[in-house]
Design an enzyme around this catalytic site. Structure first.
Site, PDB file in Angstrom:
ATOM      1  N   LYS A 183       0.824  -1.209   0.000  1.00  0.00           N
ATOM      2  CA  LYS A 183       0.000   0.000   0.000  1.00  0.00           C
ATOM      3  C   LYS A 183       0.857   1.256   0.000  1.00  0.00           C
ATOM      4  O   LYS A 183       0.569   2.222  -0.722  1.00  0.00           O
ATOM      5  CB  LYS A 183      -0.939  -0.014   1.203  1.00  0.00           C
ATOM      6  N   HIS A 197      -4.425   2.252  14.420  1.00  0.00           N
ATOM      7  CA  HIS A 197      -4.106   1.963  13.022  1.00  0.00           C
ATOM      8  C   HIS A 197      -5.068   0.924  12.453  1.00  0.00           C
ATOM      9  O   HIS A 197      -5.853   0.315  13.191  1.00  0.00           O
ATOM     10  CB  HIS A 197      -2.664   1.465  12.888  1.00  0.00           C
ATOM     11  N   LYS A 224      -2.150  -3.808  10.235  1.00  0.00           N
ATOM     12  CA  LYS A 224      -0.835  -3.454  10.791  1.00  0.00           C
ATOM     13  C   LYS A 224      -0.379  -4.549  11.747  1.00  0.00           C
ATOM     14  O   LYS A 224      -1.142  -4.988  12.613  1.00  0.00           O
ATOM     15  CB  LYS A 224      -0.898  -2.107  11.509  1.00  0.00           C
TER      16      LYS A 224
END
Length: 251
Positions: A12, A144, A148
């Site tokens: 990403k 997050h 993650k």
């Protein structure tokens, strides 16, 4: 023109760097490195390992995985004049020590967060700690997305380390309060992680005193801000000599 090798080009953050670099005229990606990424649709060759790259580059931008670090350092050693922007989080203490040691002979730029706003937040947190002192407890909350892997985030650790530095490194980090049956100690910095949805990145530093509380916060709304920081760091590092550089040098 600054020529770049992008490690983690299929992820990403790699996609964000690709999009940003394609819109600029002062840099270009000449090669990518990614175990999973296929070359279809990309305007540069993609390799499975950095050692396979044939193209010359001014700088490596790394948004991949901590395990890539040895190959990056080795590439910079065998390709004089190539610097590295180390943006990956989750490095161990041994790896950060390797980065510091390698910077004696290599031009390396290392930051756990490439955002200008986050680095300003850290400076504000240091100022707050210097003014408030041990009369205020410090707690750090980071949030997050659910993909993650590492926790707490590298940015949360950056903030904690900065506050701890003001306290002459006398603080200890408390990660897991539910396993403790005791009152909070004055020399603790509480660290709390939330993982969910598509949260890009949220960080809060809470200074809790007697009858008052001060909160400093930063909200990342797009991965583009980290990509922009990395690309700007790469342009900054072109032609730099050995040393360990950071966002404070870029600012």
């Amino acid at each position: 023109m600054t020529d770049l090798i992008l490690c983690g080009c299929g992820g990403k953050m790699g996609a964000a760097v690709r999009e940003l670099a394609s819109a600029r005229e002062d840099c270009r990606i000449v090669a990518g490195v990614d175990l999973a990424c296929q070359n279809s649709g990309l305007h540069f060759p993609v390799y499975r390992a950095l050692s396979e790259v044939n193209e010359a580059a001014d700088c490596i931008i790394d948004f991949s995985h901590p395990s890539t670090l040895p190959s990056i350092l080795n590439y910079c050693r065998t390709h004089p004049g190539t610097s590295a922007i180390l943006c990956t989080t989750g490095y161990s203490e041994e790896q950060t020590a390797d980065i510091r040691d390698a910077a004696e002979e290599l031009p390396l730029f290392y930051s756990r967060n490439m955002s200008l706003g986050i680095n300003l937040l850290i400076e504000l947190a240091k100022k707050a700690e210097a003014v408030l002192g041990d009369a205020f407890d410090v707690e750090i909350l980071e949030m997050h997305h659910n993909q993650k892997v590492d926790a707490p985030s590298g940015t949360a650790l950056m903030i904690a380390d900065a506050v701890n530095e003001v306290r002459e490194n006398n603080m200890k980090y408390a990660y897991d309060r539910h396993s403790q049956r005791k009152k909070r100690e004055k020399n603790e910095i509480g660290m709390h992680s939330v993982r969910g949805g598509t949260i890009v990145g949220e960080h809060q530093i809470i200074f809790a005193g007697r009858h008052e509380m001060i909160t400093l916060s930063h909200s990342a709304q797009s991965k583009e801000l980290f990509a922009s920081g990395a690309v700007n760091a790469a342009l900054f590092m072109k032609g730099k000599g050995p040393g360990l550089y950071s966002m404070s040098d870029l600012i």
